[in-house]
Structure formats: structure tokens, C-alpha cells
Design a protein around this motif. Structure first.
Motif, PDB file in Angstrom:
ATOM      1  N   ARG A 108       0.674  -1.249   0.320  1.00  0.00           N
ATOM      2  CA  ARG A 108      -0.288  -0.099   0.184  1.00  0.00           C
ATOM      3  C   ARG A 108       0.876   1.294   0.247  1.00  0.00           C
ATOM      4  N   ARG A 109       1.951   0.832   0.785  1.00  0.00           N
ATOM      5  CA  ARG A 109       2.665   2.322   0.745  1.00  0.00           C
ATOM      6  C   ARG A 109       3.387   2.615  -0.525  1.00  0.00           C
ATOM      7  N   MET A 110       3.800   1.494  -1.188  1.00  0.00           N
ATOM      8  CA  MET A 110       4.328   1.458  -2.530  1.00  0.00           C
ATOM      9  C   MET A 110       3.809   1.911  -3.494  1.00  0.00           C
ATOM     10  N   ALA A 111       2.474   1.466  -2.940  1.00  0.00           N
ATOM     11  CA  ALA A 111       1.405   1.820  -4.111  1.00  0.00           C
ATOM     12  C   ALA A 111       1.156   3.542  -4.428  1.00  0.00           C
ATOM     13  N   ALA A 112       1.042   3.758  -3.094  1.00  0.00           N
ATOM     14  CA  ALA A 112       0.398   4.740  -2.276  1.00  0.00           C
ATOM     15  C   ALA A 112       1.590   5.902  -3.378  1.00  0.00           C
ATOM     16  N   VAL A 113       3.440   5.958  -2.988  1.00  0.00           N
ATOM     17  CA  VAL A 113       4.549   6.442  -3.712  1.00  0.00           C
ATOM     18  C   VAL A 113       3.899   6.546  -4.958  1.00  0.00           C
ATOM     19  N   ASN A 114       3.378   5.238  -5.597  1.00  0.00           N
ATOM     20  CA  ASN A 114       3.743   5.490  -7.281  1.00  0.00           C
ATOM     21  C   ASN A 114       2.892   6.054  -7.697  1.00  0.00           C
ATOM     22  N   ALA A 115       1.258   6.107  -6.708  1.00  0.00           N
ATOM     23  CA  ALA A 115       0.693   7.087  -7.560  1.00  0.00           C
ATOM     24  C   ALA A 115       0.735   8.725  -7.225  1.00  0.00           C
ATOM     25  N   THR A 119       1.088  11.079 -10.587  1.00  0.00           N
ATOM     26  CA  THR A 119       0.367  12.403 -10.300  1.00  0.00           C
ATOM     27  C   THR A 119       1.159  13.212 -10.140  1.00  0.00           C
ATOM     28  N   GLY A 120       2.365  13.480 -10.491  1.00  0.00           N
ATOM     29  CA  GLY A 120       2.832  14.575 -10.362  1.00  0.00           C
ATOM     30  C   GLY A 120       3.152  14.970  -8.830  1.00  0.00           C
ATOM     31  N   SER A 121       2.110  14.454  -7.805  1.00  0.00           N
ATOM     32  CA  SER A 121       2.011  15.530  -6.753  1.00  0.00           C
ATOM     33  C   SER A 121       2.743  14.802  -5.611  1.00  0.00           C
ATOM     34  N   ARG A 122       2.986  15.638  -4.515  1.00  0.00           N
ATOM     35  CA  ARG A 122       4.456  15.187  -3.109  1.00  0.00           C
ATOM     36  C   ARG A 122       3.590  16.280  -2.279  1.00  0.00           C
TER      37      ARG A 122
END
Length: 122
Positions: A108-115, A119-122
Motif C-alpha cells: 500500500r505504501r509503495m502503491a501510494a508512493v507510485n501514485a 500524479t506528480g503531487s508531493r
């Protein structure tokens, strides 16, 4: 004097022989006493039979309790072995579930980081 003592001794001996040979009849209440003694004998036999029955009953109860104790010890030993293996299996299952949860959390953390990267949001 010696003759008199000798006759006295012979008289006592004759009386003793007479009594020992049964020339003297039994006392008047001998039959009643004999019947009473026989009745007491029957009562004592009945009382002893009752005591014997109680002792045998108690002995069989004692054997029963000893057998139950032996069986309880066997069952307890089996229960301890089963409980130990069950507890170990539960611990192993818990560890596997924790590993799955860590893996899922990591995904989930990796998916969140990938997302976030996509999306380019940080």
C-alpha cells in the motif's frame, strides 16, 4: 493321721472324677444360656457380615477412584501435548498473518508512493 489325709485326698479325687465324668447334671438355666449364646452368635455373624460387606464396598470404591485418577492423569498428559501443539500452531499462524499484514502495508505504501510519483503531487 496319715490315713486320714490319704482318705481325704481319695475323697477329693473321687469328687473330681465324679464331676469330670458328668455325673453332676447341668445347671437349671444351662439351656436358656445356651440359647442366648447361640442368638448372640447369630447377631455377631450378622454384624460381621455387614462389616465385611461395607469393607468390600469401600474397597471397590477405592479401586474405582484409583482407576479414575490414573485415567485422569493420562487424559491430562494427552491434553497438555495437544494444547502445546495447538498453541505452537496458533503462534505460527499469527506470525504468518503479521508477515502478510506487513507485506500488505508495504504494498500500500509503495502503491501510494507510485501514485504520488505518477500524479506528480508531493
Amino acid at each position: 493321721m496319715a490315713g486320714r489325709t490319704r482318705r481325704w485326698g481319695l475323697g477329693v479325687a473321687a469328687m473330681a472324677l465324679c464331676l469330670a465324668s458328668g455325673c453332676v447334671g447341668p445347671p437349671e438355666d444351662a439351656e436358656a444360656r445356651l440359647a442366648q449364646l447361640e442368638a448372640e452368635d447369630k447377631q455377631m455373624d450378622a454384624a460381621l457380615d455387614a462389616v465385611e460387606t461395607r469393607l468390600l464396598g469401600n474397597q471397590s470404591k477405592m479401586h474405582l477412584w484409583q482407576e479414575l485418577e490414573r485415567r485422569h492423569e493420562q487424559v491430562s498428559a494427552i491434553q497438555c501435548r495437544v494444547a502445546d501443539s495447538h498453541l505452537m500452531a496458533m503462534a505460527e499462524h499469527y506470525e504468518k498473518q503479521e508477515a502478510k499484514a506487513r507485506q500488505l502495508h508495504k504494498r500500500r505504501r509503495m502503491a501510494a508512493v507510485n501514485a504520488a510519483v505518477m500524479t506528480g503531487s508531493r
